[in-house]
Structure formats: structure tokens, C-alpha cells
Design an enzyme around this catalytic site. Structure first.
Site, mmCIF file in Angstrom:
data_model
loop_
_atom_site.group_PDB
_atom_site.id
_atom_site.type_symbol
_atom_site.label_atom_id
_atom_site.label_comp_id
_atom_site.label_asym_id
_atom_site.label_seq_id
_atom_site.Cartn_x
_atom_site.Cartn_y
_atom_site.Cartn_z
ATOM 1 N N ASP A 177 0.856 -1.182 0.000
ATOM 2 C CA ASP A 177 0.000 0.000 0.000
ATOM 3 C C ASP A 177 0.895 1.236 0.000
ATOM 4 O O ASP A 177 2.006 1.202 0.516
ATOM 5 C CB ASP A 177 -0.896 0.021 1.264
ATOM 6 C CG ASP A 177 -2.111 0.916 1.099
ATOM 7 O OD1 ASP A 177 -3.227 0.383 0.995
ATOM 8 O OD2 ASP A 177 -1.940 2.157 1.039
ATOM 9 N N SER A 210 -11.707 9.944 6.108
ATOM 10 C CA SER A 210 -12.806 9.331 5.338
ATOM 11 C C SER A 210 -12.626 7.821 5.154
ATOM 12 O O SER A 210 -13.536 7.145 4.688
ATOM 13 C CB SER A 210 -12.941 10.005 3.975
ATOM 14 O OG SER A 210 -11.839 9.693 3.156
ATOM 15 N N ASN A 211 -11.457 7.301 5.506
ATOM 16 C CA ASN A 211 -11.227 5.849 5.415
ATOM 17 C C ASN A 211 -11.891 5.094 6.571
ATOM 18 O O ASN A 211 -12.194 3.906 6.460
ATOM 19 C CB ASN A 211 -9.725 5.514 5.489
ATOM 20 C CG ASN A 211 -8.897 6.145 4.404
ATOM 21 O OD1 ASN A 211 -7.753 6.513 4.625
ATOM 22 N ND2 ASN A 211 -9.458 6.294 3.220
ATOM 23 N N LEU A 212 -12.075 5.779 7.697
ATOM 24 C CA LEU A 212 -12.389 5.059 8.942
ATOM 25 C C LEU A 212 -13.788 4.460 8.956
ATOM 26 O O LEU A 212 -14.086 3.596 9.780
ATOM 27 C CB LEU A 212 -12.205 5.992 10.142
ATOM 28 C CG LEU A 212 -10.797 6.614 10.270
ATOM 29 C CD1 LEU A 212 -10.718 7.486 11.518
ATOM 30 C CD2 LEU A 212 -9.712 5.559 10.286
ATOM 31 N N GLN A 213 -14.634 4.901 8.045
ATOM 32 C CA GLN A 213 -16.002 4.396 7.942
ATOM 33 C C GLN A 213 -16.027 2.930 7.536
ATOM 34 O O GLN A 213 -17.010 2.232 7.696
ATOM 35 C CB GLN A 213 -16.754 5.309 6.952
ATOM 36 C CG GLN A 213 -18.006 4.772 6.315
ATOM 37 C CD GLN A 213 -17.768 4.385 4.875
ATOM 38 O OE1 GLN A 213 -16.639 4.091 4.493
ATOM 39 N NE2 GLN A 213 -18.816 4.364 4.075
ATOM 40 N N ARG A 214 -14.908 2.417 7.003
ATOM 41 C CA ARG A 214 -14.897 1.019 6.533
ATOM 42 C C ARG A 214 -13.550 0.319 6.677
ATOM 43 O O ARG A 214 -13.477 -0.898 6.572
ATOM 44 C CB ARG A 214 -15.331 0.958 5.064
ATOM 45 C CG ARG A 214 -14.361 1.661 4.137
ATOM 46 C CD ARG A 214 -14.971 1.975 2.784
ATOM 47 N NE ARG A 214 -14.008 2.684 1.942
ATOM 48 C CZ ARG A 214 -13.678 3.961 2.082
ATOM 49 N NH1 ARG A 214 -14.231 4.691 3.027
ATOM 50 N NH2 ARG A 214 -12.788 4.507 1.294
ATOM 51 N N LYS A 242 -0.653 3.823 6.046
ATOM 52 C CA LYS A 242 -1.568 2.707 6.310
ATOM 53 C C LYS A 242 -0.807 1.441 6.671
ATOM 54 O O LYS A 242 -1.258 0.642 7.498
ATOM 55 C CB LYS A 242 -2.447 2.446 5.086
ATOM 56 C CG LYS A 242 -3.554 3.452 4.908
ATOM 57 C CD LYS A 242 -4.511 3.011 3.824
ATOM 58 C CE LYS A 242 -5.595 4.064 3.649
ATOM 59 N NZ LYS A 242 -6.478 3.753 2.516
ATOM 60 N N CYS A 291 -14.900 4.409 -5.444
ATOM 61 C CA CYS A 291 -15.576 4.682 -4.166
ATOM 62 C C CYS A 291 -15.582 6.167 -3.837
ATOM 63 O O CYS A 291 -16.543 6.682 -3.267
ATOM 64 C CB CYS A 291 -14.891 3.935 -3.026
ATOM 65 S SG CYS A 291 -15.246 2.186 -3.042
ATOM 66 N N CYS A 334 -16.562 18.298 -11.439
ATOM 67 C CA CYS A 334 -17.356 17.239 -10.810
ATOM 68 C C CYS A 334 -16.747 16.983 -9.437
ATOM 69 O O CYS A 334 -16.303 17.917 -8.775
ATOM 70 C CB CYS A 334 -17.401 15.976 -11.681
ATOM 71 S SG CYS A 334 -15.815 15.176 -11.908
#
Ligand SMILES: [Zn+2]
Length: 378
Positions: free
Chosen positions: A63, A70-74, A87, A190, A336
């Protein structure tokens, strides 16, 4: 088969040892087993946590990212205290805590055409937890050439799928199913489309399970079968998938026999980089100078609700072509979320004959990061 189990290990793995399908022999196989996990993110988190807990002796992780809030949700390998850390380091600490008997090997950087064969060669099974097409094709090809099972997983919003690509065990490879990568921008990742936090937990856990079965040599591996999970309806469906004898990698007459330029392969014909573009600093200067131009936001209405750049006009990508005529004679900047959909919009508008159109590099995400932190990131 290396390694007797210590009394501590026997106690730790007792629920495995009780099962006649595993026993001490299966546990020894796990201890001697070597699994490479590509990515320490949404899929890599549950996969490596369960592999470590199960006693897979060597877990390699590759990695190049740093933990973001925003990573911690999953991504349950990482905690709030790890924000800003690599990481890999956060993952190593967590896995060591789960099971100190496991040897965690860190491969810093990206899994690339230059290092993939050398890295993957040392492992028995590869778990692909990547989130992008170049890495998926690379991981697939390398596993085909080395004759290693590639445990695949992917997630998108509420849908997940997993299978084991293993031509040497009679199943197809990734290229048998998807010979060509999708057009860039046609499949949001994602960061563009979102993903339900639990879903990678389900798919990544299934990947760990398949890897463990392959190492012990029990059960029916998910070879030749693609398992799809619709989390909203909570339906699992299984599709039979077959080898393509004309597959460019695992077919009888392969045309790809060594690593290629995967970024280029997946970038297709359209190269957003070649489109006229503007960065967020320049956009800010134009706005501050009071220049007259139209800023168009091609995201979806719900994204506009979450975050917007002041003054931007919302025209979702799917409507942009029909609206081209209303937009003639204006200088236009399109944005966008991160620059992929807007690149498509710029192309569509140019095809419609508009000439003064440019793409905002990095989209509203870059705007939030570099210009206006009060704009929420999502
Ligand atoms: Zn194939």
C-alpha cells in the site's frame, strides 16, 4: 511443512484444532502459509485481520496511502489515532496486536509492473483488495503467470462481488471475464460513488475465507463461480464463469506474457489530461478577478446538496449533451467530484461544437482541499 505449534498457539487456535477438517495439520499449513494482500483499505482490512487471527504465518501487505479520516467508515485496520500515518504502519501495529505469531511483511509503495512479479513470487495466494483497474489487471496477470490463486473482490455502493481467479485450477482469470478495461470515467470509484461501510467488511471477509480454504486445502474454492452480493436487497447470487480459450493471458495462445503499461492500457483512447484544463488556483483567481464565465457542476443533485462551489450551475453529466445549445458563446469551466466525469462533459461539449470549455482538475475535492476547507469533502 515448517513449524510445530507452541503451547500458546495451540491454545489460541483451539477452535480450529477441534474441527476434523482443520486439526493440527491444517493449522500447521496455515502457519506455513503466505498470503499477499494488495491494499490495506476497505477489503484489505477485514481480509488481513481475519487472516492474522486465523494464524496465517506470513501476511504481506502492499500500500502507498496514508490514513485519511474518510477511510475510517470502513477500513477497520486503522483507527482515529492513525490519521496521517502510513496505512502500512498502522496495519502492522493492529495485526501484531491481533496475533503476534504472524509475520507481517510490508511492501511500501504501489504494486507496479516493475515490482509485481518479484513481490508476488514469494506468496502462495494473492488477495486483491485494490480499488483500481490497472492494479486489478496487473494482479491478475502476475498470478496467471506465477500459477497462484488470485482472490478477487470489488465493491461499489451497495454491491459487492468476489471470486477466485485460478486458471491453473480450472477457472477463468479476470481477463477471461473482462478482456477490456471500462472507458475511463464510466465506472466511478468509491471516492466518486460512495460505498456502504459494512459491504467491504463482507466481501473482504469472504476473500479471507477463500484464502484460508485454499491454504488448508479444504472445501470447494470459489473457482469458476462469481458471487454477487446486493446489500440493499440482501441477496447473494452466484454466476458460473468460464475460461476463455482465447484469453490474452491464460488462453491457449497468449499475447500478453509479461507486464505491460497498465496505466496506459486502462486509460483507453480518451485522455482527460489532454483536454483543456484549469487547476483550482487558477479558478480561484478567475473568480476573484470577477471574470465572466460559466462554472458548471456535472455531479448529481444529491452531491450538490452535500457540497458546492458558490456560483456553480448544476447540470448532471447525463443532461449535458442536450443542454449544449444553451451554453454556446460562453466561456465554460466544468467540474465534478474529482475530475473524471467533468472530463467526459468537456469532451461531450467539444463534440457539440463548443470550443471555450475546460475541465477543473481534481474537481470540488481539490477545491475543498486547496482553496476552501469549509466545503465539505465526501
Ligand atoms: Zn484468462
Amino acid at each position: 511443512m515448517s513449524g510445530e505449534l507452541s503451547p500458546d498457539e495451540i491454545a489460541r487456535y483451539s477452535r480450529h484444532l477441534l474441527m476434523p477438517e482443520v486439526t493440527i495439520e491444517g493449522q500447521r499449513r496455515l502457519k506455513a502459509g503466505r498470503v499477499l494482500c494488495i491494499g490495506a483499505g476497505g477489503l484489505g482490512s477485514p481480509a488481513t485481520l481475519y487472516l492474522a487471527a486465523a494464524g496465517v504465518g506470513t501476511i504481506g501487505l502492499i500500500d502507498s496511502d496514508v490514513v485519511d479520516i474518510s477511510n475510517l467508515q470502513r477500513q477497520l485496520l486503522h483507527g482515529t489515532k492513525d490519521i496521517g500515518r502510513k496505512k502500512l504502519e498502522s496495519a502492522r501495529d493492529r495485526l501484531r496486536d491481533v496475533n503476534p505469531h504472524v509475520h507481517v511483511v510490508l511492501h511500501h509503495g504501489r504494486f507496479s509492473a516493475d515490482n509485481a512479479l518479484t513481490i508476488a513470487r514469494d506468496y502462495d495466494v494473492v488477495v486483491d483488495g485494490s480499488d483500481n483497474f490497472p492494479t486489478r489487471y496487473l494482479s491478475n496477470d502476475v498470478c496467471v503467470w506465477l500459477g497462484k490463486p488470485n482472490v478477487y473482490g470489488s465493491i461499489f455502493r451497495f454491491d459487492g462481488q468476489t471470486t477466485v481467479f485460478a486458471p491453473h485450477l480450472g477457472g477463468p482469470c479476470y481477463r477471461c471475464l473482462f478482456p477490456e478495461p471500462p472507458t475511463p470515467g464510466s465506472v466511478p470509484n468509491c471516492a466518486e460513488a460512495g460505498v456502504l461501510g459494512v459491504l467491504p467488511g463482507i466481501i473482504g471477509t469472504l476473500q479471507a475465507l477463500e484464502a484460508i480454504k485454499l491454504i488448508i486445502g479444504i472445501g470447494d474454492p470459489l473457482v469458476g463461480r462469481l458471487l454477487h452480493c446486493d446489500a440493499l436487497k440482501m441477496k447473494f447470487r452466484e454466476f458460473n464463469v468460464r475460461r476463455d480459450p482465447a484469453c490474452p493471458v491464460c488462453g491457449s495462445n497468449p499475447s500478453i506474457t509479461e507486464p505491460i503499461d497498465y496505466e496506459q492500457f486502462c486509460s483507453g483512447d480518451t485522455e482527460p489530461a489532454r483536454l483543456p484544463s484549469i487547476n483550482v488556483q487558477d479558478l480561484k483567481r478567475k473568480i476573484d478577478a470577477g471574470e465572466k464565465f460559466l462554472l458548471i457542476d456535472v455531479r448529481e443533485p444529491f452531491e450538490y446538496e452535500i457540497a458546492r462551489i458558490d456560483g456553480a450551475k448544476l447540470i448532471p453529466l447525463r443532461e449535458i449533451a442536450q443542454r449544449a445549445d444553451d451554453l454556446r458563446d460562453e466561456e465554460i469551466v466544468v467540474h465534478c467530484h474529482s475530475g473524471m466525469r467533468s472530463a467526459q462533459a468537456v469532451e461531450l461539449l467539444r463534440k457539440a461544437g463548443l470550443t471555450n470549455v475546460s475541465n477543473l482538475e481534481g474537481g470540488i475535492d481539490a477545491w475543498s482541499e486547496e482553496i476552501d476547507p469549509t466545503v465539505p469533502r465526501y
